[in-house]
Design a protein around this motif. Sequence first.
Motif, PDB file in Angstrom:
ATOM      1  N   LYS A 145       0.833  -1.194   0.000  1.00 50.58           N
ATOM      2  CA  LYS A 145       0.000   0.000   0.000  1.00 50.58           C
ATOM      3  C   LYS A 145       0.878   1.259   0.000  1.00 50.58           C
ATOM      4  CE  LYS A 145      -2.356   0.401   3.737  1.00 50.58           C
ATOM      5  NZ  LYS A 145      -1.818   1.634   4.353  1.00 50.58           N
ATOM      6  N   ASP A 146       1.949   1.225   0.809  1.00 54.42           N
ATOM      7  CA  ASP A 146       2.811   2.399   0.938  1.00 54.42           C
ATOM      8  C   ASP A 146       3.486   2.754  -0.380  1.00 54.42           C
ATOM      9  OD1 ASP A 146       2.036   2.275   3.550  1.00 54.42           O
ATOM     10  OD2 ASP A 146       3.992   1.669   4.340  1.00 54.42           O
ATOM     11  N   LEU A 153       3.801   5.534  -6.007  1.00 54.96           N
ATOM     12  CA  LEU A 153       3.664   5.291  -7.454  1.00 54.96           C
ATOM     13  C   LEU A 153       2.484   6.078  -8.026  1.00 54.96           C
ATOM     14  CD1 LEU A 153       4.461   1.479  -7.373  1.00 54.96           C
ATOM     15  CD2 LEU A 153       5.830   3.242  -8.516  1.00 54.96           C
ATOM     16  N   ASP A 154       1.425   6.224  -7.251  1.00 51.51           N
ATOM     17  CA  ASP A 154       0.275   7.019  -7.694  1.00 51.51           C
ATOM     18  C   ASP A 154       0.678   8.484  -7.848  1.00 51.51           C
ATOM     19  OD1 ASP A 154      -1.246   4.776  -7.669  1.00 51.51           O
ATOM     20  OD2 ASP A 154      -2.333   5.239  -5.824  1.00 51.51           O
ATOM     21  N   GLN A 204      10.299  11.961 -15.021  1.00 51.99           N
ATOM     22  CA  GLN A 204      11.162  10.782 -15.109  1.00 51.99           C
ATOM     23  C   GLN A 204      11.753  10.436 -13.730  1.00 51.99           C
ATOM     24  OE1 GLN A 204      14.535  11.392 -17.645  1.00 51.99           O
ATOM     25  NE2 GLN A 204      15.110  13.343 -16.720  1.00 51.99           N
ATOM     26  N   THR A 205      11.847   9.133 -13.444  1.00 50.24           N
ATOM     27  CA  THR A 205      12.164   8.683 -12.084  1.00 50.24           C
ATOM     28  C   THR A 205      13.173   7.544 -12.076  1.00 50.24           C
ATOM     29  OG1 THR A 205       9.958   9.293 -11.303  1.00 50.24           O
ATOM     30  CG2 THR A 205      11.184   7.691  -9.979  1.00 50.24           C
ATOM     31  N   ILE A 206      14.128   7.653 -11.154  1.00 49.93           N
ATOM     32  CA  ILE A 206      15.042   6.535 -10.877  1.00 49.93           C
ATOM     33  C   ILE A 206      14.659   5.980  -9.513  1.00 49.93           C
ATOM     34  CG2 ILE A 206      17.437   5.951 -10.339  1.00 49.93           C
ATOM     35  CD1 ILE A 206      18.230   8.025 -12.486  1.00 49.93           C
ATOM     36  N   MET A 207      14.572   4.662  -9.420  1.00 49.90           N
ATOM     37  CA  MET A 207      14.105   4.035  -8.180  1.00 49.90           C
ATOM     38  C   MET A 207      15.095   2.952  -7.740  1.00 49.90           C
ATOM     39  SD  MET A 207      10.356   2.265  -7.599  1.00 49.90           S
ATOM     40  CE  MET A 207       9.398   3.775  -7.654  1.00 49.90           C
ATOM     41  N   LEU A 208      15.128   2.722  -6.421  1.00 43.73           N
ATOM     42  CA  LEU A 208      15.990   1.659  -5.897  1.00 43.73           C
ATOM     43  C   LEU A 208      15.133   0.511  -5.389  1.00 43.73           C
ATOM     44  CD1 LEU A 208      18.913   2.657  -5.991  1.00 43.73           C
ATOM     45  CD2 LEU A 208      19.000   2.242  -3.550  1.00 43.73           C
ATOM     46  N   TRP A 209      15.611  -0.690  -5.630  1.00 38.43           N
ATOM     47  CA  TRP A 209      14.948  -1.885  -5.109  1.00 38.43           C
ATOM     48  C   TRP A 209      15.055  -1.884  -3.583  1.00 38.43           C
ATOM     49  CZ3 TRP A 209      11.959  -4.199  -8.308  1.00 38.43           C
ATOM     50  CH2 TRP A 209      11.466  -5.484  -8.055  1.00 38.43           C
ATOM     51  N   VAL A 259       6.907  -4.518  -0.655  1.00 38.98           N
ATOM     52  CA  VAL A 259       7.291  -3.365  -1.464  1.00 38.98           C
ATOM     53  C   VAL A 259       7.618  -3.833  -2.887  1.00 38.98           C
ATOM     54  CG1 VAL A 259       8.862  -1.413  -1.674  1.00 38.98           C
ATOM     55  CG2 VAL A 259       8.223  -2.250   0.607  1.00 38.98           C
ATOM     56  N   SER A 260       8.412  -4.900  -2.971  1.00 42.63           N
ATOM     57  CA  SER A 260       8.795  -5.433  -4.281  1.00 42.63           C
ATOM     58  C   SER A 260       7.568  -5.804  -5.105  1.00 42.63           C
ATOM     59  CB  SER A 260       9.652  -6.688  -4.129  1.00 42.63           C
ATOM     60  OG  SER A 260      10.749  -6.446  -3.311  1.00 42.63           O
ATOM     61  N   ARG A 261       6.615  -6.435  -4.447  1.00 42.42           N
ATOM     62  CA  ARG A 261       5.426  -6.879  -5.159  1.00 42.42           C
ATOM     63  C   ARG A 261       4.665  -5.691  -5.737  1.00 42.42           C
ATOM     64  NH1 ARG A 261       2.360  -8.489  -1.374  1.00 42.42           N
ATOM     65  NH2 ARG A 261       3.722 -10.229  -0.838  1.00 42.42           N
ATOM     66  N   GLY A 262       4.567  -4.625  -4.924  1.00 43.09           N
ATOM     67  CA  GLY A 262       3.904  -3.420  -5.399  1.00 43.09           C
ATOM     68  C   GLY A 262       4.569  -2.890  -6.661  1.00 43.09           C
ATOM     69  N   ILE A 263       5.891  -2.870  -6.636  1.00 49.42           N
ATOM     70  CA  ILE A 263       6.631  -2.354  -7.799  1.00 49.42           C
ATOM     71  C   ILE A 263       6.429  -3.276  -9.007  1.00 49.42           C
ATOM     72  CG2 ILE A 263       8.919  -1.785  -8.689  1.00 49.42           C
ATOM     73  CD1 ILE A 263       9.777  -1.138  -5.797  1.00 49.42           C
ATOM     74  N   ARG A 264       6.546  -4.568  -8.755  1.00 50.89           N
ATOM     75  CA  ARG A 264       6.390  -5.520  -9.859  1.00 50.89           C
ATOM     76  C   ARG A 264       5.006  -5.411 -10.493  1.00 50.89           C
ATOM     77  NH1 ARG A 264       9.302  -9.454  -6.741  1.00 50.89           N
ATOM     78  NH2 ARG A 264       7.298 -10.208  -6.002  1.00 50.89           N
ATOM     79  N   LYS A 265       3.995  -5.354  -9.652  1.00 50.26           N
ATOM     80  CA  LYS A 265       2.631  -5.271 -10.179  1.00 50.26           C
ATOM     81  C   LYS A 265       2.453  -3.986 -10.986  1.00 50.26           C
ATOM     82  CE  LYS A 265      -0.005  -7.914  -6.729  1.00 50.26           C
ATOM     83  NZ  LYS A 265      -1.019  -7.728  -5.654  1.00 50.26           N
ATOM     84  N   PHE A 266       2.969  -2.869 -10.445  1.00 49.14           N
ATOM     85  CA  PHE A 266       2.863  -1.598 -11.157  1.00 49.14           C
ATOM     86  C   PHE A 266       3.466  -1.714 -12.550  1.00 49.14           C
ATOM     87  CE2 PHE A 266       4.971   2.365 -12.417  1.00 49.14           C
ATOM     88  CZ  PHE A 266       3.891   3.240 -12.458  1.00 49.14           C
ATOM     89  N   ARG A 267       4.639  -2.326 -12.623  1.00 55.85           N
ATOM     90  CA  ARG A 267       5.311  -2.424 -13.914  1.00 55.85           C
ATOM     91  C   ARG A 267       4.565  -3.355 -14.859  1.00 55.85           C
ATOM     92  NH1 ARG A 267      10.390  -4.345 -13.976  1.00 55.85           N
ATOM     93  NH2 ARG A 267      10.734  -3.204 -15.903  1.00 55.85           N
TER      94      ARG A 267
END
Lengths: 390, 390, 390, 390
Positions: free
Chosen positions: D225-226, D231-232, D240-245, D255-263
């Motif tokens: 959720k966080d 991401l919203d 443009q955005t650079i992000m860290l795992w 957190v990883s799952r949120g990022i993966r799903k977004f992508r």
Amino acid sequence: NKRKIAIFIGSRANYGTGKAVMKAVKDHPSLILQTIVGASALLDHYGEVVKLIEADGFTIDARVHMLIEGASPLTMAKTTGIGMSELATAYDNLKPDVVIAVGDRFEVLAAAAAAAYMNIPLAHIMGGEISGTIDESIRHAITKLAHIHFPSSEAAKKRIIQMGERPEMIFAVGCPRMDLIRDILEKKKLDLSFEGVGAGAIDITKPFLFVSQHSVTTEFGSGEKDINAILDALTELKIQTIMLWPNSDAGSEDVSRGIRKFRERTKDNPPFPLHIFKNLPVHNYFHLMNSTACMIGNSSSLLREGSFIGTPGVLVGSRQQGRDRSENVIAVKHDKKEIVAAIKKQLKHGKYKSNHSYGKGDAGKNIAAVLVKVKPDIQKLFREIKHNGL
Amino acid sequence: NKRKIAIFIGSRANYGTGKAVMKAVKDHPSLILQTIVGASALLDHYGEVVKLIEADGFTIDARVHMLIEGASPLTMAKTTGIGMSELATAYDNLKPDVVIAVGDRFEVLAAAAAAAYMNIPLAHIMGGEISGTIDESIRHAITKLAHIHFPSSEAAKKRIIQMGERPEMIFAVGCPRMDLIRDILEKKKLDLSFEGVGAGAIDITKPFLFVSQHSVTTEFGSGEKDINAILDALTELKIQTIMLWPNSDAGSEDVSRGIRKFRERTKDNPPFPLHIFKNLPVHNYFHLMNSTACMIGNSSSLLREGSFIGTPGVLVGSRQQGRDRSENVIAVKHDKKEIVAAIKKQLKHGKYKSNHSYGKGDAGKNIAAVLVKVKPDIQKLFREIKHNGL
Amino acid sequence: NKRKIAIFIGSRANYGTGKAVMKAVKDHPSLILQTIVGASALLDHYGEVVKLIEADGFTIDARVHMLIEGASPLTMAKTTGIGMSELATAYDNLKPDVVIAVGDRFEVLAAAAAAAYMNIPLAHIMGGEISGTIDESIRHAITKLAHIHFPSSEAAKKRIIQMGERPEMIFAVGCPRMDLIRDILEKKKLDLSFEGVGAGAIDITKPFLFVSQHSVTTEFGSGEKDINAILDALTELKIQTIMLWPNSDAGSEDVSRGIRKFRERTKDNPPFPLHIFKNLPVHNYFHLMNSTACMIGNSSSLLREGSFIGTPGVLVGSRQQGRDRSENVIAVKHDKKEIVAAIKKQLKHGKYKSNHSYGKGDAGKNIAAVLVKVKPDIQKLFREIKHNGL
Amino acid sequence: NKRKIAIFIGSRANYGTGKAVMKAVKDHPSLILQTIVGASALLDHYGEVVKLIEADGFTIDARVHMLIEGASPLTMAKTTGIGMSELATAYDNLKPDVVIAVGDRFEVLAAAAAAAYMNIPLAHIMGGEISGTIDESIRHAITKLAHIHFPSSEAAKKRIIQMGERPEMIFAVGCPRMDLIRDILEKKKLDLSFEGVGAGAIDITKPFLFVSQHSVTTEFGSGEKDINAILDALTELKIQTIMLWPNSDAGSEDVSRGIRKFRERTKDNPPFPLHIFKNLPVHNYFHLMNSTACMIGNSSSLLREGSFIGTPGVLVGSRQQGRDRSENVIAVKHDKKEIVAAIKKQLKHGKYKSNHSYGKGDAGKNIAAVLVKVKPDIQKLFREIKHNGL
């Protein structure tokens, strides 16, 4: 006073085999089932088998996290050590009368050795088979620690006798995975939902390929190259494909990486429809084996379940080296051309007829029946056979 | 680039066997010795073998404490698990080319399995023998994990072949303990100082008995009764006696308690002169075996070293069940009468002549010579032999 | 839905404190007690506290062996690590709502840290006190991990506030050992049987000394010298003495060795009647403190229980350095003369009157009452207080 | 005889702080550096920090795998326990004179507690700060185990004094990460290669956002959720955005799952250019902080390094709750609107000027200078300060 039968489930594959035994033990009036879940069977990353177990109506008596991150030979060793220490505690608290260890994955030695050390009769399912990877050594080491043997075939039984075990403690009951298959193909239906990771439009009413490729621990480091040979072959064939994510053996990261890179590389223009499952409920796995035009990879299920189901199969590489197989499988190297040729041959042949060398689908009940009565001697003793070394 | 040969020493007995190999490896120009010491070999309570190792001129490359207190089947299992995890770390840091595991004590499985899992060729010394206790299972499980085998006798080699190992990787070099014995009896002298725990006036120029009795892990709980049978026999015979404190197997507390109670009970009027050693330097142990009128107990040295030395021996109970033995030993039950009769018979017979079935005393050099050249296949494969199960 | 309150008992001393809390929790209608027993509390060598716990009517919910042999600072660290890993598994299986950690022994950090890491509210009994040895660091580290504090005195509460904890989560309920003492001295009688290890004719109707001396982990290696100073003093005084075997701290072997050697040395002519208990039921321990002419050693019970009971005491060495004490104790160095003089002074003074700075004997019920209602914030936050650093 | 200084590096963040200290110790003529690498610093999955360490010219003295898979509070506890046991072995083999523990991540308690238990003086870097998550508890627990303190600021020093530590053992030398930043921004250049996982055309000569968001262990389960709130917000801003795992804390999978799903969800039509790094060499991380138009997330580097560099920052959520911060940061909740508004404000403000409250960039040398001379008392003793509890 019923006998308490503890079973250790450490992976997706373990549960696929163990389920029929667990059901038979749970349903038997003279036995009490104790379910111990550990290793990758507890992890979301590998599909959280523990949830499937609970959904099937089993109670979890102990959970033991033990998997050291790294998926290398080193971390496999550490995982097994930690597992042995913690499973000893679980047995101390649960006080089982028999412990069942299933198969030959690295963490199973932990469950087996802890029981043997603690003078708890150890029953081993799927001993006496032959394969590649470290599993080959682990399987036979477990046989030498076990008091009761439930091999899947007569050929396996003969090898267990050769290793010095007493014939009266060896019960060639067939493989309990066949029970499951029979049950599933009879009762359940394929119920795939193509959510999660995956690409595109798979239509399973049309011919599709099915890939299950794991790492080979004794060839650590070659996993990426190996999966690439398969992906190259699929790229040439351009047939829709369903694939399974690799298990947690040492080197699984290599296989995963190969798959991830392929998908990244081809994401703008996928050469063929590909869907990857992180985890499949067991019944869907077997339905796919039943429906696929050809199964490809190095999973032992190609040889075992494939033989029972009659799945046309292409066995790639050394992982199942030496394992008994029947006519449904063509073995090839990690070579694109060989893989392509073998798949084409199987597509032409179509389905094989069912072979019962791994059992008829009644192993679970047979095992429960033995466990009620068997009286193993806790002190093992090597049984010499006459031989001339040849 | 010399081959790095790591050896795991986990106990007093381990070092007795390993020493000749360590010396030969250290002295060989193409090999580098890595010494890993763990388990009871690190503990004062068991005589701190690590100090003997250093006094002999070896460098310790890693120390691994792992022994969980309790000396029960449960803590044996936990110890082995923790050892496996920590030894994997030691191998990861030392990067040996070969790991040597010696014998069949519980913690040795940790050293063996960690190496096999990590794809490090595993050499096993003293495989293929037969005995009682959990050692019987552990020994054969290690054989199924090992890549190179150094059994002590031809009989043992034949059993290793039976278990499916490849003959070209089995070297019947003899037992390295015989090297040590030969060396010691030739060069060193008995040098006993009767300090520490003990009672009274032992005169080793006159006939004396020598007792080495351990617990039997698969008969957990009977240790006190067993040692009492021996103490009762000694009480009847009234011959001066030297005794060894039991090792750290599960159940050792029971044996210890029996001895402690006996001494407490008889402290005002000891029935015979008795001296107990917590630890004996290896050379004194063998000198005592060489000089004693009769050795009594269940130590494997009665059968192995006793055969080479010609020690008159009385083997009590099941602990060495099935182990190859020669004419120097009379086997009896834990029964006072039987023990008394057998001791009397041996006192009458006197010393036996040396038997070379466990080697001629050159095993260390033979092993080093093999380790320089051997090229084991890291992927093991079960070798089927022709047999009819009988 | 009652709150599940898990308590970790890792030693004889732990149970002495925890018992009154366990009873109050078990008897409370809104709480469920979960008893986890580990470390030396499971070992025969230390008197097998687990049997006392069961004899008192408590059910053991989990047993966790963790003690690595060696009793050195190194093995203390390893034990705690292994304990932390295994206790996490126990919490995962038992799912407690609160975990109670008692005191400051090395293995207690394992129980505390595992709970804090797992977001289980951690209650700590006996925080905020001051002493010597590594216990001093461990106790305060546990305070910084704990969510709920049950210090034994107002002085301790003030220190916990100083360390940045929130006053509303600190309950100065008194020390639960006082509950036990009150109960025991009211209801039970001294019931000593002089079996087991020991020497001779103790008559407890006449004046006797009572010795409880442990090792000091931060002065590792000095244990033998320290106990010898006491034994020398006793030899001069020639008063009948009851002694306790040391606990399992690093260095306990040194204290034990000193005692063993003394007994060996003087066995033909004991300078004074001496009886040594490996383990004493708690009630006898307190009765002896109540009856002894003078208690000698470095156990914290001299200061805590001694203050409540009014025991004349001689505190030897640094182990309780800084711990709050009342007038019943004379502190001396490890010096024979000082010890002799202090004992003589106490013999002259006789019993002191009861001091309630460590509670009135109702801590158990107070703690249970708090545990029913307390709502700790799982996210801790340092509370700054105004100070000028002095 | 030079002092041997062992440092434990268990993560990417650890090395970012430790590097300047390692360099200063290695370069000091009176000190010897011993580097122990463990936990996620050994894993490919987290960028294999161990390779960066070797590339920087340091020798690895011990490698300790310890990370139990699962990334949950439970596995964090187990990891720490196993780490404590294995690090004790490493210290036993390396015999350091001082052990340095850096920061407050979960596995650092293992390194700290093992040293304190083994009577090895423990130096702690970055104590006395305040934050959210379990780190808050761990940091202060380590302070209570440590003998020498190297806080980054005067405010932190004051809190360490409050906790009862002796002022003469507290050295407010500044934060060693500032050394690194100064060095990097002076000497190295940004050298990004946009390989690996990522999407599309980032142009870092134009304004870009930089995101570093980790899980909050004490709010286990909310990670997905966080990250979605962030991401919203990014989706609305379209910059443009650079992000860290995320790192390996419990909950990182969320957190990883949120990022993966977004992508996955946006892969056909990404709302803004996004590139994700699994790992960044430290120098690139700081260069990005130096160049970004606004940094977003909950990494402590926003507050610490951001303050020194003058990075405009948006701190999201509770993870750094209570940590000292300067004017460069705007704190918001996990709320899309708040995040958007704060980013816009920072884009308008632009870069802040450098603030030295976390040091001037000379901490490494200061620490080495102290380590040469400091003589800590191995027996710690709580220092009471005058306070009225407010």
